[in-house]
Design an enzyme around this catalytic site. Structure first.
Site, PDB file in Angstrom:
ATOM      1  N   LYS A  83       0.856  -1.193   0.000  1.00 51.26           N
ATOM      2  CA  LYS A  83       0.000   0.000   0.000  1.00 51.26           C
ATOM      3  C   LYS A  83       0.887   1.236   0.000  1.00 51.26           C
ATOM      4  O   LYS A  83       1.793   1.354   0.839  1.00 51.26           O
ATOM      5  CB  LYS A  83      -0.856  -0.049   1.258  1.00 51.26           C
ATOM      6  CG  LYS A  83      -2.199   0.621   1.172  1.00 51.26           C
ATOM      7  CD  LYS A  83      -2.860   0.408   2.533  1.00 51.26           C
ATOM      8  CE  LYS A  83      -4.284   0.767   2.555  1.00 51.26           C
ATOM      9  NZ  LYS A  83      -4.776   0.840   3.941  1.00 51.26           N
TER      10      LYS A  83
HETATM   11  C1  E4P Z   1      -8.054   1.110   4.619  1.00 60.68           C
HETATM   12  O1  E4P Z   1      -7.441   0.749   3.670  1.00 60.68           O
HETATM   13  C2  E4P Z   1      -8.003   2.487   5.155  1.00 60.68           C
HETATM   14  O2  E4P Z   1      -6.745   2.778   5.655  1.00 60.68           O
HETATM   15  C3  E4P Z   1      -9.072   2.642   6.199  1.00 60.68           C
HETATM   16  O3  E4P Z   1     -10.302   2.183   5.666  1.00 60.68           O
HETATM   17  C4  E4P Z   1      -9.206   4.052   6.722  1.00 60.68           C
HETATM   18  O4  E4P Z   1     -10.319   4.113   7.574  1.00 60.68           O
HETATM   19  P1  E4P Z   1     -10.574   5.318   8.594  1.00 60.68           P
HETATM   20  O5  E4P Z   1     -10.893   6.548   7.811  1.00 60.68           O
HETATM   21  O6  E4P Z   1     -11.729   4.859   9.424  1.00 60.68           O
HETATM   22  O7  E4P Z   1      -9.312   5.482   9.395  1.00 60.68           O
END
Ligand code: E4P
Length: 217
Positions: A83
């Protein structure tokens, strides 16, 4: 639509993996911090529990270090998806990793223009953060619709991975607009099971069954 678990909590993943509807897992540095565990060991354990892509996020901000981190993360297991953030360094890292056959999830996407760049850089997944947009009074699901349309217009193979999911309606709406994946916190998965008529119906069936005095086994 595929369902990924948005967590680094091994107990939550172990509890839900046997259901058959966990198609992958996403983590981020905040989720790893919340787990209180070592990142490399945690990603390795998650990869062993789930067959699908497991996103592990780089933390460097320059392209050279980011690429080195991405290669190290990718070596943990075959199903690691590296990522990277939606920055110039993140997109050049995405291109370099994708060219070598590594799955890349481009994260922190908040606009259709950003999603176009990620697709052109060879991202396997784009992660638009709908909950964080909704928190600002913006239309998170509208962003998903725009990206789904743009990718379809040009046959981009990049999958739209709906992130920052806050509730069951986000998951349903993501499926209605044709997103490829939603990454969902375990609490929202548990809420997806629930319906008051299911509970009431089961209670009535069990009461009537008890009155018959029968037993299946
Ligand atoms: C996943 O890939 C993301 O990092 C995550 O869904 C972010 O979620 P949040 O906005 O609740 O931190």
């Amino acid at each position: 639509m595929k369902l990924f678990l948005d967590t680094a909590n091994l107990d939550d993943i172990a509890a839900l993996a046997p259901t058959g509807f966990v198609d992958g897992v996403t983590t981020n540095p905040s989720l790893i911090a919340k787990s209180g565990r070592d990142m490399t060991a945690t990603i390795a354990e998650i990869c062993a529990m789930v067959d699908g892509p497991v996103s592990a996020e780089v933390t460097a901000t320059d392209a050279e270090t980011m690429l080195a981190e991405g290669r190290k993360l990718a070596a943990i297991a075959d199903n690691v998806c590296v990522k990277v953030p939606l920055t110039p360094a993140g997109l050049s890292t995405c291109k370099a990793l994708a060219d070598n056959g590594t799955m890349v999830n481009v994260t922190l996407c908040f606009s259709p223009a950003q999603a176009m760049l990620a697709a052109k850089a060879g991202a396997r997944f784009i992660s638009p953060f709908i909950g964080r947009l909704d928190d600002l009074g913006r239309d998170g699901m509208g962003l998903i619709e725009d990206i789904v349309t743009i990718y379809a217009n040009y046959d981009f193979p990049t999958e739209v991975l709906v992130a920052s999911v806050r509730g069951v309606q986000h998951v349903v709406d993501a499926a209605l607009v044709g997103a490829d994946v939603a990454t969902v916190p375990p609490a929202v998965i548990h809420a997806m099971y629930k319906h008051p008529m299911t509970d009431a119906g089961l209670e009535a069936f069990l009461k009537d069954w008890k009155d018959t005095g029968q037993s299946i086994l």
